[in-house]
Design a protein around this motif. Sequence first.
Motif, PDB file in Angstrom:
ATOM      1  N   ALA A   1      -2.470  -8.971  -5.167  1.00  0.00           N
ATOM      2  CA  ALA A   1      -1.921 -10.320  -5.044  1.00  0.00           C
ATOM      3  C   ALA A   1      -1.648 -10.718  -3.591  1.00  0.00           C
ATOM      4  O   ALA A   1      -1.551 -11.896  -3.285  1.00  0.00           O
ATOM      5  CB  ALA A   1      -0.641 -10.446  -5.869  1.00  0.00           C
ATOM      6  N   HIS A   2      -1.527  -9.736  -2.726  1.00  0.00           N
ATOM      7  CA  HIS A   2      -1.206 -10.036  -1.332  1.00  0.00           C
ATOM      8  C   HIS A   2      -2.403  -9.777  -0.456  1.00  0.00           C
ATOM      9  O   HIS A   2      -2.501  -9.969   0.648  1.00  0.00           O
ATOM     10  CB  HIS A   2      -0.001  -9.212  -0.879  1.00  0.00           C
ATOM     11  CG  HIS A   2       1.258  -9.674  -1.535  1.00  0.00           C
ATOM     12  ND1 HIS A   2       1.700  -9.132  -2.709  1.00  0.00           N
ATOM     13  CD2 HIS A   2       2.143 -10.640  -1.202  1.00  0.00           C
ATOM     14  CE1 HIS A   2       2.819  -9.742  -3.057  1.00  0.00           C
ATOM     15  NE2 HIS A   2       3.101 -10.661  -2.172  1.00  0.00           N
TER      16      HIS A   2
ATOM     17  N   THR B   1       3.439  10.498 -12.273  1.00  0.00           N
ATOM     18  CA  THR B   1       3.374   9.098 -11.881  1.00  0.00           C
ATOM     19  C   THR B   1       3.561   8.247 -13.128  1.00  0.00           C
ATOM     20  O   THR B   1       2.935   8.494 -14.147  1.00  0.00           O
ATOM     21  CB  THR B   1       2.009   8.790 -11.237  1.00  0.00           C
ATOM     22  OG1 THR B   1       1.884   9.555 -10.044  1.00  0.00           O
ATOM     23  CG2 THR B   1       1.870   7.330 -10.902  1.00  0.00           C
ATOM     24  N   ASN B   2       4.416   7.252 -13.014  1.00  0.00           N
ATOM     25  CA  ASN B   2       4.616   6.325 -14.111  1.00  0.00           C
ATOM     26  C   ASN B   2       3.458   5.334 -14.077  1.00  0.00           C
ATOM     27  O   ASN B   2       3.318   4.565 -13.119  1.00  0.00           O
ATOM     28  CB  ASN B   2       5.955   5.603 -13.932  1.00  0.00           C
ATOM     29  CG  ASN B   2       6.233   4.614 -15.034  1.00  0.00           C
ATOM     30  OD1 ASN B   2       5.333   3.926 -15.512  1.00  0.00           O
ATOM     31  ND2 ASN B   2       7.487   4.525 -15.420  1.00  0.00           N
TER      32      ASN B   2
ATOM     33  N   LYS C   1       1.697  -1.863 -11.562  1.00  0.00           N
ATOM     34  CA  LYS C   1       2.435  -2.931 -10.895  1.00  0.00           C
ATOM     35  C   LYS C   1       2.189  -2.885  -9.389  1.00  0.00           C
ATOM     36  O   LYS C   1       1.959  -3.918  -8.750  1.00  0.00           O
ATOM     37  CB  LYS C   1       3.926  -2.850 -11.179  1.00  0.00           C
ATOM     38  CG  LYS C   1       4.710  -3.992 -10.518  1.00  0.00           C
ATOM     39  CD  LYS C   1       6.188  -3.901 -10.779  1.00  0.00           C
ATOM     40  CE  LYS C   1       6.994  -4.990 -10.124  1.00  0.00           C
ATOM     41  NZ  LYS C   1       6.517  -5.608  -8.923  1.00  0.00           N
ATOM     42  N   ALA C   2       2.207  -1.684  -8.813  1.00  0.00           N
ATOM     43  CA  ALA C   2       1.962  -1.536  -7.376  1.00  0.00           C
ATOM     44  C   ALA C   2       0.559  -2.010  -7.017  1.00  0.00           C
ATOM     45  O   ALA C   2       0.367  -2.705  -6.008  1.00  0.00           O
ATOM     46  CB  ALA C   2       2.160  -0.084  -6.950  1.00  0.00           C
TER      47      ALA C   2
ATOM     48  N   ILE D   1       0.836  -1.205   0.000  1.00  0.00           N
ATOM     49  CA  ILE D   1       0.000   0.000   0.000  1.00  0.00           C
ATOM     50  C   ILE D   1       0.870   1.254   0.000  1.00  0.00           C
ATOM     51  O   ILE D   1       0.493   2.278  -0.559  1.00  0.00           O
ATOM     52  CB  ILE D   1      -1.021   0.002   1.167  1.00  0.00           C
ATOM     53  CG1 ILE D   1      -2.172   0.982   0.878  1.00  0.00           C
ATOM     54  CG2 ILE D   1      -0.364   0.370   2.476  1.00  0.00           C
ATOM     55  CD1 ILE D   1      -3.080   0.582  -0.215  1.00  0.00           C
ATOM     56  N   SER D   2       2.060   1.165   0.579  1.00  0.00           N
ATOM     57  CA  SER D   2       2.972   2.316   0.568  1.00  0.00           C
ATOM     58  C   SER D   2       3.364   2.684  -0.858  1.00  0.00           C
ATOM     59  O   SER D   2       3.455   3.868  -1.200  1.00  0.00           O
ATOM     60  CB  SER D   2       4.231   2.006   1.383  1.00  0.00           C
ATOM     61  OG  SER D   2       3.903   1.829   2.731  1.00  0.00           O
ATOM     62  N   SER D   3       3.582   1.694  -1.688  1.00  0.00           N
ATOM     63  CA  SER D   3       3.942   1.958  -3.078  1.00  0.00           C
ATOM     64  C   SER D   3       2.772   2.597  -3.833  1.00  0.00           C
ATOM     65  O   SER D   3       2.955   3.550  -4.601  1.00  0.00           O
ATOM     66  CB  SER D   3       4.371   0.659  -3.762  1.00  0.00           C
ATOM     67  OG  SER D   3       4.788   0.921  -5.073  1.00  0.00           O
TER      68      SER D   3
END
Length: 146
Positions: A145-146, A131-132, A138-139, A114-116
Amino acid sequence: MAGRQAVKAYLDLVSQACRAILIFLKDNKIPHTVENIAIRKGEQKTPEFTKLNPMQKLPVLVDNGFVLTESDAILKYLATAYNVPDHWYPKLPEKRARVDEYTAWNHANTRTHISSVFLHEVLLPRMGQQTNPEELEKALADLVAH
């Protein structure tokens, strides 16, 4: 607690971990003072702060000269040292172990990912940076996924 000084919490409220400490202190009416440390200004890298936490990370708690870092350890310490209601951190070993199990999992999984997401969706735009989109996707995928 007679004779006990208010705890001193070194915090930057941009940090979820720091906000959790402050909420816990206030909700449990634990006497405290807050020293605001602005991560975005590098204030955690001063020689004075580095003496408290050589890792130069927040939060930090000082309780009558006892210095403690890491939000999980701080919350568990406060729950034990200040005898807060049992629902925060149960005394029964099996129940306490379940809390420990969850906080260990949460730290290694949810908080990391979540930080990412927070960095890409909130912090970078507020700092005027692009922001990319691929990195954000991906983040988000890692979080799901987690």
